[in-house]
Design a protein around this motif. Structure first.
Motif, PDB file in Angstrom:
ATOM      1  N   SER A 191      40.036  23.367  41.208  1.00 24.83           N
ATOM      2  CA  SER A 191      41.267  24.109  40.955  1.00 24.83           C
ATOM      3  C   SER A 191      41.152  25.487  41.590  1.00 24.83           C
ATOM      4  O   SER A 191      40.223  26.233  41.264  1.00 24.83           O
ATOM      5  CB  SER A 191      41.485  24.290  39.450  1.00 24.83           C
ATOM      6  OG  SER A 191      41.561  23.049  38.832  1.00 24.83           O
ATOM      7  N   GLN A 209      38.986  38.665  27.712  1.00 23.93           N
ATOM      8  CA  GLN A 209      39.636  37.643  26.901  1.00 23.93           C
ATOM      9  C   GLN A 209      38.902  37.618  25.565  1.00 23.93           C
ATOM     10  O   GLN A 209      37.716  37.984  25.502  1.00 23.93           O
ATOM     11  CB  GLN A 209      39.506  36.266  27.571  1.00 23.93           C
ATOM     12  CG  GLN A 209      40.238  36.175  28.891  1.00 23.93           C
ATOM     13  CD  GLN A 209      40.063  34.828  29.594  1.00 23.93           C
ATOM     14  OE1 GLN A 209      39.511  33.885  29.026  1.00 23.93           O
ATOM     15  NE2 GLN A 209      40.533  34.754  30.822  1.00 23.93           N
ATOM     16  N   ALA A 221      41.843  37.190  36.375  1.00 32.97           N
ATOM     17  CA  ALA A 221      41.757  35.901  37.062  1.00 32.97           C
ATOM     18  C   ALA A 221      42.890  34.998  36.612  1.00 32.97           C
ATOM     19  O   ALA A 221      43.427  35.167  35.512  1.00 32.97           O
ATOM     20  CB  ALA A 221      40.417  35.231  36.770  1.00 32.97           C
ATOM     21  N   PHE A 223      44.784  30.771  37.530  1.00 35.36           N
ATOM     22  CA  PHE A 223      44.903  29.562  38.351  1.00 35.36           C
ATOM     23  C   PHE A 223      46.142  29.632  39.236  1.00 35.36           C
ATOM     24  O   PHE A 223      47.184  30.173  38.825  1.00 35.36           O
ATOM     25  CB  PHE A 223      45.019  28.328  37.454  1.00 35.36           C
ATOM     26  CG  PHE A 223      43.739  28.007  36.735  1.00 35.36           C
ATOM     27  CD1 PHE A 223      42.734  27.297  37.372  1.00 35.36           C
ATOM     28  CD2 PHE A 223      43.521  28.430  35.434  1.00 35.36           C
ATOM     29  CE1 PHE A 223      41.538  27.001  36.719  1.00 35.36           C
ATOM     30  CE2 PHE A 223      42.337  28.139  34.776  1.00 35.36           C
ATOM     31  CZ  PHE A 223      41.334  27.423  35.426  1.00 35.36           C
ATOM     32  N   GLU A 241      49.765  39.330  33.389  1.00 37.06           N
ATOM     33  CA  GLU A 241      48.704  39.684  32.438  1.00 37.06           C
ATOM     34  C   GLU A 241      48.695  41.157  32.068  1.00 37.06           C
ATOM     35  O   GLU A 241      48.346  41.503  30.945  1.00 37.06           O
ATOM     36  CB  GLU A 241      47.333  39.254  32.992  1.00 37.06           C
ATOM     37  CG  GLU A 241      47.251  37.737  33.116  1.00 37.06           C
ATOM     38  CD  GLU A 241      45.850  37.197  33.370  1.00 37.06           C
ATOM     39  OE1 GLU A 241      44.928  37.999  33.596  1.00 37.06           O
ATOM     40  OE2 GLU A 241      45.691  35.963  33.329  1.00 37.06           O
ATOM     41  N   TRP A 257      33.029  27.885  41.063  1.00 36.07           N
ATOM     42  CA  TRP A 257      32.698  28.290  39.702  1.00 36.07           C
ATOM     43  C   TRP A 257      32.727  27.052  38.815  1.00 36.07           C
ATOM     44  O   TRP A 257      33.788  26.441  38.640  1.00 36.07           O
ATOM     45  CB  TRP A 257      33.708  29.353  39.234  1.00 36.07           C
ATOM     46  CG  TRP A 257      33.344  30.027  37.951  1.00 36.07           C
ATOM     47  CD1 TRP A 257      34.035  29.969  36.774  1.00 36.07           C
ATOM     48  CD2 TRP A 257      32.224  30.881  37.719  1.00 36.07           C
ATOM     49  NE1 TRP A 257      33.406  30.729  35.836  1.00 36.07           N
ATOM     50  CE2 TRP A 257      32.284  31.304  36.382  1.00 36.07           C
ATOM     51  CE3 TRP A 257      31.153  31.315  38.509  1.00 36.07           C
ATOM     52  CZ2 TRP A 257      31.333  32.147  35.807  1.00 36.07           C
ATOM     53  CZ3 TRP A 257      30.210  32.154  37.948  1.00 36.07           C
ATOM     54  CH2 TRP A 257      30.308  32.561  36.612  1.00 36.07           C
ATOM     55  N   MET A 265      37.037  29.898  43.255  1.00 39.68           N
ATOM     56  CA  MET A 265      37.433  31.284  42.992  1.00 39.68           C
ATOM     57  C   MET A 265      37.602  32.030  44.313  1.00 39.68           C
ATOM     58  O   MET A 265      36.663  32.094  45.111  1.00 39.68           O
ATOM     59  CB  MET A 265      36.333  32.016  42.202  1.00 39.68           C
ATOM     60  CG  MET A 265      35.811  31.327  40.973  1.00 39.68           C
ATOM     61  SD  MET A 265      36.912  31.429  39.581  1.00 39.68           S
ATOM     62  CE  MET A 265      37.195  33.159  39.459  1.00 39.68           C
ATOM     63  N   GLU A 285      47.089  36.218  26.533  1.00 36.58           N
ATOM     64  CA  GLU A 285      46.041  35.906  27.527  1.00 36.58           C
ATOM     65  C   GLU A 285      44.814  36.783  27.356  1.00 36.58           C
ATOM     66  O   GLU A 285      43.697  36.326  27.545  1.00 36.58           O
ATOM     67  CB  GLU A 285      46.587  36.160  28.954  1.00 36.58           C
ATOM     68  CG  GLU A 285      47.720  35.267  29.356  1.00 36.58           C
ATOM     69  CD  GLU A 285      47.265  34.165  30.297  1.00 36.58           C
ATOM     70  OE1 GLU A 285      46.092  34.176  30.700  1.00 36.58           O
ATOM     71  OE2 GLU A 285      48.105  33.302  30.602  1.00 36.58           O
ATOM     72  N   ALA A 326      32.960  38.266  40.246  1.00 38.38           N
ATOM     73  CA  ALA A 326      33.555  39.477  39.676  1.00 38.38           C
ATOM     74  C   ALA A 326      32.597  40.661  39.867  1.00 38.38           C
ATOM     75  O   ALA A 326      33.018  41.793  40.135  1.00 38.38           O
ATOM     76  CB  ALA A 326      33.838  39.270  38.192  1.00 38.38           C
TER      77      ALA A 326
HETATM   78  N1  LIG Z   1      33.331  33.952  38.465  1.00 35.66           N
HETATM   79  C1  LIG Z   1      33.855  34.986  37.822  1.00 35.66           C
HETATM   80  O1  LIG Z   1      33.441  36.133  38.035  1.00 35.66           O
HETATM   81  C2  LIG Z   1      34.997  34.772  36.833  1.00 35.66           C
HETATM   82  C3  LIG Z   1      35.560  35.836  36.146  1.00 35.66           C
HETATM   83  C4  LIG Z   1      36.672  35.642  35.341  1.00 35.66           C
HETATM   84  C5  LIG Z   1      37.212  34.344  35.226  1.00 35.66           C
HETATM   85  N2  LIG Z   1      36.614  33.299  35.868  1.00 35.66           N
HETATM   86  C6  LIG Z   1      37.161  31.927  35.777  1.00 35.66           C
HETATM   87  O2  LIG Z   1      38.476  31.926  36.297  1.00 35.66           O
HETATM   88  C7  LIG Z   1      39.188  30.829  35.750  1.00 35.66           C
HETATM   89  C8  LIG Z   1      40.635  31.204  35.506  1.00 35.66           C
HETATM   90  O3  LIG Z   1      40.769  32.348  34.683  1.00 35.66           O
HETATM   91  P1  LIG Z   1      41.794  32.391  33.454  1.00 35.66           P
HETATM   92  O4  LIG Z   1      41.271  31.536  32.355  1.00 35.66           O
HETATM   93  O5  LIG Z   1      42.056  33.831  33.174  1.00 35.66           O
HETATM   94  O6  LIG Z   1      43.116  31.672  34.076  1.00 35.66           O
HETATM   95  P2  LIG Z   1      44.695  31.882  33.705  1.00 35.66           P
HETATM   96  O7  LIG Z   1      45.002  33.335  33.573  1.00 35.66           O
HETATM   97  O8  LIG Z   1      45.480  31.082  34.695  1.00 35.66           O
HETATM   98  O9  LIG Z   1      44.880  31.297  32.242  1.00 35.66           O
HETATM   99  C9  LIG Z   1      44.343  30.065  31.817  1.00 35.66           C
HETATM  100  C10 LIG Z   1      45.480  29.118  31.421  1.00 35.66           C
HETATM  101  O10 LIG Z   1      46.105  28.642  32.594  1.00 35.66           O
HETATM  102  C11 LIG Z   1      46.559  27.305  32.397  1.00 35.66           C
HETATM  103  N3  LIG Z   1      46.138  26.521  33.598  1.00 35.66           N
HETATM  104  C12 LIG Z   1      46.886  26.346  34.712  1.00 35.66           C
HETATM  105  N4  LIG Z   1      46.249  25.606  35.627  1.00 35.66           N
HETATM  106  C13 LIG Z   1      45.051  25.287  35.096  1.00 35.66           C
HETATM  107  C14 LIG Z   1      43.927  24.530  35.578  1.00 35.66           C
HETATM  108  N5  LIG Z   1      43.918  23.962  36.788  1.00 35.66           N
HETATM  109  N6  LIG Z   1      42.831  24.432  34.784  1.00 35.66           N
HETATM  110  C15 LIG Z   1      42.809  25.015  33.561  1.00 35.66           C
HETATM  111  N7  LIG Z   1      43.845  25.739  33.043  1.00 35.66           N
HETATM  112  C16 LIG Z   1      44.961  25.879  33.812  1.00 35.66           C
HETATM  113  C17 LIG Z   1      46.010  26.843  31.058  1.00 35.66           C
HETATM  114  O11 LIG Z   1      47.081  26.905  30.139  1.00 35.66           O
HETATM  115  C18 LIG Z   1      44.971  27.879  30.694  1.00 35.66           C
HETATM  116  O12 LIG Z   1      44.892  28.122  29.313  1.00 35.66           O
HETATM  117  C19 LIG Z   1      38.423  30.410  34.498  1.00 35.66           C
HETATM  118  O13 LIG Z   1      37.906  29.118  34.745  1.00 35.66           O
HETATM  119  C20 LIG Z   1      37.285  31.402  34.364  1.00 35.66           C
HETATM  120  O14 LIG Z   1      36.094  30.750  33.972  1.00 35.66           O
HETATM  121  C21 LIG Z   1      35.527  33.499  36.683  1.00 35.66           C
END
Ligand SMILES: NC(=O)c1ccc[n+]([C@@H]2O[C@H](COP(=O)([O-])OP(=O)(O)OC[C@H]3O[C@@H](n4cnc5c(N)ncnc54)[C@H](O)[C@@H]3O)[C@@H](O)[C@H]2O)c1
Ligand SMILES: [Mg+2]
Length: 344
Positions: A191, A209, A221, A223, A241, A257, A265, A285, A326
């Motif tokens: 994704s 969060q 972050a 999707f 957000e 990730w 990512m 969120e 990040a």
């Molecule tokens: N590597 C890093 O430094 C880092 C830092 C922050 C977040 N992340 C990752 O980024 C990703 C996205 O961040 P977020 O949670 O703020 O996203 P986000 O703000 O889009 O919110 C998540 C919501 O989006 C919806 N969604 C839409 N498409 C989705 C899909 N393909 N899979 C899952 N949910 C989906 C769901 O309702 C979920 O609850 C997470 O997996 C998190 O682990 C990584």
């Protein structure tokens, strides 16, 4: 890369071209293994395999106390499986991961149907949670265990065709699955996610969060929605957000990730205009989002992550560890503040 090469001494450019031709050969070899079933089986028989048990990778601790990913030659693994009462041909279920610089093909296998402790004893290691392995392993090994788990998880969840309901079969490399009743071909899925560090020129915006460990703040972050460009996702996520409008975007890098599922990512720096910095947090969120000064970020980067004393009052602010993209964004922002680009 070519621009850099012009200023490098001849010795370095010669080494680079040797590395480069080896790289091209390796990439073409891996690509052939995805297409040619016989070649892939031959590569497996002369290659190495690392193991998972119900998606937890096997790690081994060296005498120096360093954790490593043990690579088992095909024949050794066949022997181990035979000793554990399994048909050694189970090794052929391994999935292709990559080819090392020494030109050995590298595969992984989930032995979840075997007794975990018996495998650990035979292999001299322990199966550990992926998050811990990702934390503990050094260099190239961390992305390898992430990639292996993502591929194995995808195979475990895609055994049936979503159109016909019939079983799908994989190719030898494990790079695709096919439904023979209707010809549908399935490829491993990720994704796409945008992650962005927003700056107003002097401060950067970090958020947390409710599910984050106590005290940890990270970049925003989100999707990608179907049909969006990355820039559109970035602008939308920041607006949704924290209620801000982005005026510029600069690409930084990308990272696979693995948590909680496979995300791709894409990391970018973004700016808002200095006159438009009033944060309006979407509390569905985020628990909190706020601007941080350069001094606050420098202090957070100095902390060991995660901190030893997460129950401290008041909680210390800390940022994701170095393996998270990040962290790279945050370090780059600090560098930019300390050495601003003068346009030359
Ligand atoms: N590597 C890093 O430094 C880092 C830092 C922050 C977040 N992340 C990752 O980024 C990703 C996205 O961040 P977020 O949670 O703020 O996203 P986000 O703000 O889009 O919110 C998540 C919501 O989006 C919806 N969604 C839409 N498409 C989705 C899909 N393909 N899979 C899952 N949910 C989906 C769901 O309702 C979920 O609850 C997470 O997996 C998190 O682990 C990584
Ligand atoms: Mg988000």
């Amino acid at each position: 890369m070519l621009r850099c090469l012009r200023v490098l001494p001849a010795r370095v450019t010669r080494n680079f071209s040797r590395w480069c031709s080896n790289y091209v050969a390796r990439m073409r070899f891996i690509n052939r293994l995805k297409e040619d079933e016989g070649a892939c089986l031959t590569a497996l028989e002369s290659g190495d395999v690392f193991l998972y048990h119900t998606l937890a990778p096997l790690l081994r601790k060296t005498q120096q106390g360093v954790f490593q990913l043990p690579l088992l030659p095909f024949k050794d693994l066949e022997g181990i499986l035979n000793r554990l009462g399994k048909d050694g041909s189970m090794v052929k279920d391994s999935v292709l991961i990559t080819c090392t610089e020494q030109n050995r093909a590298l595969f992984c296998l989930d032995v979840g149907e075997l007794d975990q402790q018996a495998v650990e004893k035979e292999c001299g290691g322990n199966f550990v949670d992926l998050r811990k392995a990702f934390f503990t392993l050094r260099g190239e090994e961390a992305p390898l265990v992430a990639r292996g788990q993502a591929l194995l998880r995808w195979h475990q969840g895609n055994g049936f065709c979503s159109a016909s309901g019939k079983p799908t079969t994989r190719n030898q490399a494990g790079s695709q699955r096919v439904c023979h009743s209707n010809g549908l071909v399935y490829y491993p899925k990720m994704s796409p996610v945008i992650i962005t560090l927003v700056s107003d020129g002097k401060r950067c915006l970090l958020a947390r969060q409710a599910s984050f460990p106590r005290g940890m703040f990270s970049a925003l972050a989100g999707f990608c929605d179907m049909g969006e460009t990355l820039e559109e996702t970035l602008r939308r996520e920041v607006a949704e957000e924290v209620g801000l409008e982005v005026v510029s975007v600069r690409y930084s890098g990308s990272q696979h990730w693995p948590f909680p599922q496979s995300s791709f990512m894409v990391a970018c720096h973004a700016t808002v205009s200095p006159g438009n910095t009033q944060v309006d947090v979407d509390h569905e969120e985020l628990e909190e989002a706020r601007w941080f000064t350069l001094e606050e970020i420098r202090a957070a980067l100095k902390l060991r992550t995660p901190p030893r004393n997460p129950r401290d009052q008041p909680p210390t602010i800390w940022v994701p560890p170095s393996y998270a993209i990040a962290h790279k964004l945050i370090r780059e922002w600090v560098d930019d503040q300390e050495h601003p680009y003068d346009g030359k």
